[in-house]
Design an enzyme around this catalytic site. Structure first.
Site, PDB file in Angstrom:
ATOM      1  N   ASP A  17      11.362   0.365 -10.333  1.00  0.00           N
ATOM      2  CA  ASP A  17      11.966   1.757 -10.197  1.00  0.00           C
ATOM      3  C   ASP A  17      10.717   2.706 -10.210  1.00  0.00           C
ATOM      4  O   ASP A  17      10.695   3.725  -9.444  1.00  0.00           O
ATOM      5  CB  ASP A  17      12.787   1.713 -11.614  1.00  0.00           C
ATOM      6  CG  ASP A  17      13.271   3.498 -11.630  1.00  0.00           C
ATOM      7  OD1 ASP A  17      13.864   3.864 -10.537  1.00  0.00           O
ATOM      8  OD2 ASP A  17      13.159   3.725 -12.683  1.00  0.00           O
TER       9      ASP A  17
ATOM     10  N   TYR B 136      17.130  -2.806 -18.075  1.00  0.00           N
ATOM     11  CA  TYR B 136      18.496  -2.219 -17.276  1.00  0.00           C
ATOM     12  C   TYR B 136      19.630  -3.178 -17.868  1.00  0.00           C
ATOM     13  O   TYR B 136      20.796  -2.914 -17.423  1.00  0.00           O
ATOM     14  CB  TYR B 136      18.430  -2.073 -15.624  1.00  0.00           C
ATOM     15  CG  TYR B 136      17.690  -1.029 -15.288  1.00  0.00           C
ATOM     16  CD1 TYR B 136      16.155  -0.738 -15.321  1.00  0.00           C
ATOM     17  CD2 TYR B 136      18.235   0.065 -14.603  1.00  0.00           C
ATOM     18  CE1 TYR B 136      15.635   0.295 -14.852  1.00  0.00           C
ATOM     19  CE2 TYR B 136      17.771   1.340 -14.056  1.00  0.00           C
ATOM     20  CZ  TYR B 136      16.416   1.345 -14.144  1.00  0.00           C
ATOM     21  OH  TYR B 136      15.594   2.486 -13.878  1.00  0.00           O
TER      22      TYR B 136
ATOM     23  N   ASP C 223       0.409  -0.957 -14.748  1.00  0.00           N
ATOM     24  CA  ASP C 223      -0.400   0.612 -14.903  1.00  0.00           C
ATOM     25  C   ASP C 223      -1.434   0.582 -13.656  1.00  0.00           C
ATOM     26  O   ASP C 223      -1.610   1.686 -13.047  1.00  0.00           O
ATOM     27  CB  ASP C 223      -0.920   0.845 -16.305  1.00  0.00           C
ATOM     28  CG  ASP C 223      -1.510  -0.615 -16.694  1.00  0.00           C
ATOM     29  OD1 ASP C 223      -1.713  -1.707 -15.835  1.00  0.00           O
ATOM     30  OD2 ASP C 223      -2.325  -0.512 -17.609  1.00  0.00           O
TER      31      ASP C 223
ATOM     32  N   LYS D 299       3.260  -6.784 -16.482  1.00  0.00           N
ATOM     33  CA  LYS D 299       2.428  -6.352 -17.543  1.00  0.00           C
ATOM     34  C   LYS D 299       2.340  -7.596 -18.565  1.00  0.00           C
ATOM     35  O   LYS D 299       2.662  -7.466 -19.850  1.00  0.00           O
ATOM     36  CB  LYS D 299       2.994  -5.059 -18.230  1.00  0.00           C
ATOM     37  CG  LYS D 299       1.984  -4.244 -19.263  1.00  0.00           C
ATOM     38  CD  LYS D 299       1.068  -3.923 -18.802  1.00  0.00           C
ATOM     39  CE  LYS D 299       0.099  -3.315 -20.073  1.00  0.00           C
ATOM     40  NZ  LYS D 299      -1.246  -2.488 -19.542  1.00  0.00           N
TER      41      LYS D 299
HETATM   42  C1  IPM Z   1      16.801   4.534  -8.729  1.00  0.00           C
HETATM   43  C2  IPM Z   1      17.505   5.679  -9.763  1.00  0.00           C
HETATM   44  C3  IPM Z   1      18.651   4.898 -10.638  1.00  0.00           C
HETATM   45  C4  IPM Z   1      17.523   3.845 -11.442  1.00  0.00           C
HETATM   46  C5  IPM Z   1      18.834   6.046 -11.714  1.00  0.00           C
HETATM   47  C6  IPM Z   1      19.873   6.886 -11.115  1.00  0.00           C
HETATM   48  C7  IPM Z   1      19.967   5.152 -12.617  1.00  0.00           C
HETATM   49  O1  IPM Z   1      16.166   6.129 -10.355  1.00  0.00           O
HETATM   50  O2  IPM Z   1      17.798   4.250  -8.049  1.00  0.00           O
HETATM   51  O3  IPM Z   1      15.706   4.309  -8.656  1.00  0.00           O
HETATM   52  O4  IPM Z   1      17.335   4.041 -12.610  1.00  0.00           O
HETATM   53  O5  IPM Z   1      17.895   2.857 -11.010  1.00  0.00           O
HETATM   54 MG    MG Z   2      14.465   5.479  -9.646  1.00  0.00          MG
END
Ligand code: IPM
Ligand code: MG
Length: 381
Positions: free
Chosen positions: A277, A150, A253, A220
């Site tokens: 996530d 990210y 996984d 991982k």
């Molecule tokens: C989350 C969502 C977000 C992320 C998106 C909306 C960018 O999936 O908060 O889990 O990927 O973090």
């Molecule tokens: Mg999410």
């Protein structure tokens, strides 16, 4: 870390109120009914955010909203719409074509701008929820919230100087770097020791303060050796400070299978951003799906609470969706503010309404509206 050490509550709060797009508006209206019922002494200050402002201003998180967030005690956020590709965005908003603007999810930007490095996602099965995978699930996911894939360091096309670095790194990259510009892209996974340490420590601290027995490190590192290796290596060091808590490691996984097979083997999970996530969505589904998944984005100075679900544009304004995720996010916000009694009142009321089973939104097999669910919860307070 206020979420862990209940802080001194104060009387009057300034709460950033960020409904966003789609059903974000519906669920925030519902959360407000419940917050008003517990009589939180607060002013709720609206902030513009989301797809609408991207279309109008080329900025989904306008500067005025960033300034607002610099001056609030906490914020509650609904949902935002985002599109996966630039082409999809330009098709929807032709005026943006060729302007060179890059859409970045405002929630991801908020997390990075305000260094909200903890993403806390409790996943608890409330008895009587017809959507529970099992009734005995009580997991807590700590997701690193600012780094990893990210980080936003991405290349497409890939600049020549980066191709040179790749070529020097290994002969194996030659077939890639000779591809046409359009045929090759790079997204960087960036993890630091500091970033890894603070999220892992937050997970262990939480376990210690909340009588949790085990922390599982999700990684991982057998394949992603540099970044996940650093995460794992850091975890082993941090764990030494918490000898009373069982230390556990799992490949990302494998844990998706094991979580389904035996969720009771897990307690607190901690993961780098992307794995967190994914794993947190899996855990949310086991306790009823995204209608129940709530999330706290927590930093040292600010915290932004949100339901984990998206903006479901097709249901926008229909008051159809389940507001419980947002109501539980509001409950987490109260905990963070130190208003633990009010937070408990909300959680008890949610649990009671679920158990009673009289009021159910469509996802739970019922036909009650978003606001009827909120009122039923408020009535139990
Ligand atoms: C989350 C969502 C977000 C992320 C998106 C909306 C960018 O999936 O908060 O889990 O990927 O973090
Ligand atoms: Mg999410």
């Amino acid at each position: 870390m206020k979420i862990i050490m209940a802080c001194q509550s104060k009387k009057h709060y300034r709460i950033g109120w960020l409904p966003g797009d789609g059903i974000g508006q519906d669920v925030m209206e519902a959360a407000r009914i419940v917050l008003d019922k517990v009589q939180l002494d607060a002013e709720y200050i609206h902030g513009d955010i989301g797809w609408e402002f991207w279309c109008k201003e080329g900025d989904a998180l306008p500067k005025r909203t960033i300034e607002l967030l610099q001056n609030v005690d906490a914020a509650l956020f609904g949902a935002i719409t985002s599109k996966p590709t630039k082409a999809a965005e330009e098709e929807l908003v032709p005026e943006l074509k060729g302007k060179g603007l890059v859409y970045r999810s405002p929630i991801v930007r908020m997390r990075q701008l305000f260094d909200l490095y903890i993403c806390l996602r409790p996943c608890k099965a409330y008895p009587g929820n017809p959507l529970n995978y099992r009734e005995d699930i009580d997991l807590v996911v700590f997701r690193e919230n600012t780094e990893d894939l990210y980080a936003g360091v991405e290349f497409h096309p890939v600049p020549e100087e980066i191709k040179e670095v790749l070529k020097k790194h290994s002969k194996n990259f030659e077939p890639f770097v000779n591809l046409e510009a359009d045929q090759f892209a790079i997204s960087c996974k960036i993890n630091t020791r500091k970033g890894s340490e603070r999220i892992i420590r937050a997970a262990f601290e939480y376990a210690r303060k909340n009588g949790r027995k085990k922390v599982t490190i999700v990684h991982k590192a057998n394949v992603v050796r540099a970044t996940d290796g650093l995460f794992l290596e850091t975890a082993k060091v941090v764990a030494k400070d918490y000898p009373e808590i069982q230390y556990d490691e799992a490949n990302v996984d494998a844990i998706t299978m094991w979580l389904l097979k035996n969720p009771n083997n897990y307690d607190v999970l901690v993961a780098p951003n992307l794995y967190g996530d994914i794993v947190s969505d899996l855990c949310a589904q086991m306790v009823g799906g995204l209608g129940f998944g709530c999330s706290g984005n927590i930093g040292e100075k600010l915290a932004v609470f949100e339901p984990t679900h998206g903006s479901a544009p097709k249901y926008a304004g229909q008051y159809k969706v389940n507001p419980i995720a947002t109501i539980l996010a509001a409950k987490m916000m109260l905990d963070w503010l130190g208003e633990t009694e009010k937070a408990q009142l909300i959680e008890n009321a949610v649990a009671e309404v679920i158990k009673e089973g009289k009021v159910r939104t469509y996802d739970m097999g019922g036909s009650n509206t978003t606001l009827e669910m909120a009122r039923a919860i408020a009535d139990k307070i």
